[in-house]
Design a protein around this motif. Structure first.
Motif, PDB file in Angstrom:
ATOM      1  N   THR A 294     -29.188  -2.787 -23.285  1.00 18.61           N
ATOM      2  CA  THR A 294     -30.524  -2.998 -23.849  1.00 18.61           C
ATOM      3  C   THR A 294     -30.639  -2.738 -25.337  1.00 18.61           C
ATOM      4  N   PHE A 295     -29.718  -1.998 -25.930  1.00 20.43           N
ATOM      5  CA  PHE A 295     -29.824  -1.722 -27.360  1.00 20.43           C
ATOM      6  C   PHE A 295     -29.343  -2.924 -28.156  1.00 20.43           C
ATOM      7  N   ASP A 296     -29.924  -3.115 -29.334  1.00 23.95           N
ATOM      8  CA  ASP A 296     -29.484  -4.200 -30.207  1.00 23.95           C
ATOM      9  C   ASP A 296     -28.062  -3.958 -30.695  1.00 23.95           C
ATOM     10  N   GLY A 297     -27.351  -5.026 -30.936  1.00 21.39           N
ATOM     11  CA  GLY A 297     -26.021  -4.924 -31.493  1.00 21.39           C
ATOM     12  C   GLY A 297     -24.952  -4.650 -30.448  1.00 21.39           C
ATOM     13  N   LEU A 298     -23.735  -4.574 -30.925  1.00 23.63           N
ATOM     14  CA  LEU A 298     -22.571  -4.330 -30.072  1.00 23.63           C
ATOM     15  C   LEU A 298     -22.329  -2.837 -29.949  1.00 23.63           C
ATOM     16  N   TRP A 299     -22.349  -2.327 -28.711  1.00 21.33           N
ATOM     17  CA  TRP A 299     -22.090  -0.907 -28.449  1.00 21.33           C
ATOM     18  C   TRP A 299     -20.808  -0.780 -27.641  1.00 21.33           C
ATOM     19  N   MET A 300     -19.861  -0.039 -28.178  1.00 22.63           N
ATOM     20  CA  MET A 300     -18.580   0.181 -27.528  1.00 22.63           C
ATOM     21  C   MET A 300     -18.599   1.514 -26.787  1.00 22.63           C
ATOM     22  N   ASN A 301     -18.166   1.499 -25.532  1.00 19.84           N
ATOM     23  CA  ASN A 301     -18.068   2.720 -24.731  1.00 19.84           C
ATOM     24  C   ASN A 301     -16.651   3.263 -24.850  1.00 19.84           C
ATOM     25  N   LEU A 302     -16.507   4.384 -25.532  1.00 21.53           N
ATOM     26  CA  LEU A 302     -15.185   4.983 -25.739  1.00 21.53           C
ATOM     27  C   LEU A 302     -15.117   6.370 -25.113  1.00 21.53           C
ATOM     28  N   GLY A 303     -15.698   6.521 -23.938  1.00 19.00           N
ATOM     29  CA  GLY A 303     -15.783   7.828 -23.321  1.00 19.00           C
ATOM     30  C   GLY A 303     -14.587   8.222 -22.489  1.00 19.00           C
ATOM     31  N   VAL A 304     -14.772   9.319 -21.764  1.00 22.26           N
ATOM     32  CA  VAL A 304     -13.685   9.951 -21.021  1.00 22.26           C
ATOM     33  C   VAL A 304     -13.101   9.024 -19.958  1.00 22.26           C
ATOM     34  N   ASP A 305     -13.944   8.282 -19.255  1.00 24.94           N
ATOM     35  CA  ASP A 305     -13.430   7.408 -18.193  1.00 24.94           C
ATOM     36  C   ASP A 305     -12.505   6.336 -18.750  1.00 24.94           C
ATOM     37  N   ARG A 306     -12.875   5.767 -19.892  1.00 23.29           N
ATOM     38  CA  ARG A 306     -12.035   4.736 -20.515  1.00 23.29           C
ATOM     39  C   ARG A 306     -10.662   5.291 -20.871  1.00 23.29           C
ATOM     40  N   PHE A 307     -10.647   6.478 -21.444  1.00 28.50           N
ATOM     41  CA  PHE A 307      -9.372   7.040 -21.868  1.00 28.50           C
ATOM     42  C   PHE A 307      -8.545   7.528 -20.678  1.00 28.50           C
ATOM     43  N   MET A 308      -9.204   7.958 -19.606  1.00 27.37           N
ATOM     44  CA  MET A 308      -8.458   8.316 -18.404  1.00 27.37           C
ATOM     45  C   MET A 308      -7.779   7.101 -17.793  1.00 27.37           C
ATOM     46  N   GLN A 309      -8.407   5.920 -17.912  1.00 30.93           N
ATOM     47  CA  GLN A 309      -7.795   4.697 -17.398  1.00 30.93           C
ATOM     48  C   GLN A 309      -6.515   4.350 -18.137  1.00 30.93           C
ATOM     49  N   MET A 310      -6.412   4.788 -19.383  1.00 33.53           N
ATOM     50  CA  MET A 310      -5.220   4.491 -20.178  1.00 33.53           C
ATOM     51  C   MET A 310      -4.144   5.562 -20.048  1.00 33.53           C
ATOM     52  N   THR A 311      -4.467   6.651 -19.377  1.00 31.48           N
ATOM     53  CA  THR A 311      -3.552   7.786 -19.306  1.00 31.48           C
ATOM     54  C   THR A 311      -2.569   7.625 -18.151  1.00 31.48           C
ATOM     55  N   PRO A 312      -1.270   7.801 -18.358  1.00 27.64           N
ATOM     56  CA  PRO A 312      -0.303   7.718 -17.259  1.00 27.64           C
ATOM     57  C   PRO A 312      -0.645   8.697 -16.137  1.00 27.64           C
ATOM     58  N   ALA A 313      -0.336   8.309 -14.909  1.00 24.72           N
ATOM     59  CA  ALA A 313      -0.735   9.077 -13.733  1.00 24.72           C
ATOM     60  C   ALA A 313      -0.251  10.520 -13.780  1.00 24.72           C
ATOM     61  N   ARG A 314       0.959  10.721 -14.295  1.00 30.71           N
ATOM     62  CA  ARG A 314       1.497  12.080 -14.278  1.00 30.71           C
ATOM     63  C   ARG A 314       0.768  13.016 -15.243  1.00 30.71           C
ATOM     64  N   TYR A 315      -0.049  12.446 -16.161  1.00 32.58           N
ATOM     65  CA  TYR A 315      -0.819  13.273 -17.085  1.00 32.58           C
ATOM     66  C   TYR A 315      -2.307  13.331 -16.741  1.00 32.58           C
ATOM     67  N   LEU A 316      -2.680  12.702 -15.647  1.00 34.95           N
ATOM     68  CA  LEU A 316      -4.074  12.742 -15.229  1.00 34.95           C
ATOM     69  C   LEU A 316      -4.417  14.105 -14.657  1.00 34.95           C
ATOM     70  N   PRO A 317      -5.675  14.542 -14.810  1.00 32.00           N
ATOM     71  CA  PRO A 317      -6.831  13.793 -15.317  1.00 32.00           C
ATOM     72  C   PRO A 317      -6.952  13.745 -16.838  1.00 32.00           C
ATOM     73  N   GLY A 318      -5.968  14.183 -17.572  1.00 32.07           N
ATOM     74  CA  GLY A 318      -6.010  14.067 -19.031  1.00 32.07           C
ATOM     75  C   GLY A 318      -7.209  14.781 -19.618  1.00 32.07           C
ATOM     76  N   ILE A 319      -8.006  14.063 -20.442  1.00 35.56           N
ATOM     77  CA  ILE A 319      -9.160  14.698 -21.076  1.00 35.56           C
ATOM     78  C   ILE A 319     -10.259  15.010 -20.072  1.00 35.56           C
ATOM     79  N   GLY A 320     -10.110  14.534 -18.841  1.00 38.10           N
ATOM     80  CA  GLY A 320     -11.065  14.878 -17.797  1.00 38.10           C
ATOM     81  C   GLY A 320     -10.718  16.154 -17.059  1.00 38.10           C
ATOM     82  N   LEU A 321      -9.728  16.890 -17.556  1.00 41.46           N
ATOM     83  CA  LEU A 321      -9.300  18.120 -16.890  1.00 41.46           C
ATOM     84  C   LEU A 321     -10.464  19.099 -16.796  1.00 41.46           C
TER      85      LEU A 321
END
Length: 227
Positions: free
Chosen positions: A22-49
């Motif tokens: 709903t907000f004007d312009g392009l909004w990028m979501n760069l939160g914890v879930d996004r970065f956990m998706q990029m983290t190798p399984a052996r290092y999960l939960p990564g920043i979600g620890l």
């Protein structure tokens, strides 16, 4: 840039969805879930620890992952992109890591709105049960120790520019289209969230209250009380 800090199931992702849709312009979501998706399984939960020092084997990489995430957030912002971040900051590791202060310094000179997303632990437990998460409760303790740690640690030091209590919303997942604006033209939250907003301007000027605490100088647009 909007940073949403709160425990899992406090409603951060739903706020992110509203901002992106709903907000004007392009909004990028760069939160914890996004970065956990990029983290190798052996290092999960990564920043979600979660708090408690349970994974000392991966703790040394957690500050590095946070640093990488905030450097990416800062880079997006400097290129003129709007960024919304959902995260759960705490410092209850086996040793103190100082991640929040380091993350804040990486946003030096950038416009940031730091939002505390609060929700009573009873509502958190209900949401965990409804979404199929293992709540880890026992007959002796209906609320598991990890959940209690999250609730206790994530809002330390608890100094925000905007605070939202999502338990006050009966229609939290059914947002209206009307958006309210603050005095600086920054779009904040949908109309159905107005009653949940607890705004307290803790600053005497437009410099962040974190400037003196952490020794950096990013700034916030001034927020005025709404509703």
């Amino acid at each position: 840039m909007i940073i949403l800090n709160g425990v899992p199931r406090s409603g951060k992702s739903s706020i992110v969805a509203v901002i992106e849709e709903t907000f004007d312009g392009l909004w990028m979501n760069l939160g914890v879930d996004r970065f956990m998706q990029m983290t190798p399984a052996r290092y999960l939960p990564g920043i979600g620890l979660r708090p408690g020092g349970e994974r000392q084997d991966i703790e040394p990489v957690v500050p590095i992952l946070y640093s990488a995430m905030y450097e990416s957030i800062a880079a997006h912002s400097r290129l003129g992109l709007n960024v919304v971040v959902d995260v759960g900051h705490h410092d209850t590791y086996a040793i103190e890591r100082g991640i929040l202060a380091d993350s804040a310094r990486r946003l030096n000179g950038l416009p940031v709105l730091f939002v505390g997303v609060r929700c009573p632990i009873e509502i958190i437990m209900e949401r965990r049960q409804k979404t199929g998460w293992n709540v880890g409760s026992t007959t002796d303790s209906p609320i598991s120790h990890p959940v209690q740690l999250w609730q206790r640690e994530v809002h330390i030091p608890g100094i925000y520019d905007l605070e939202v209590d999502t338990s006050l919303l009966t229609l939290f997942y059914h947002f209206r289209e009307r958006i309210i604006w603050n005095a600086y033209g920054i779009r904040l939250l949908p109309e159905t969230m107005i009653s949940a907003i607890v705004l307290e301007n803790k600053r005497s000027n437009v410099r962040s209250i974190y400037s003196s605490k952490f020794g950096f100088d990013f700034y916030f647009p001034r927020v005025t009380k709404q509703g």
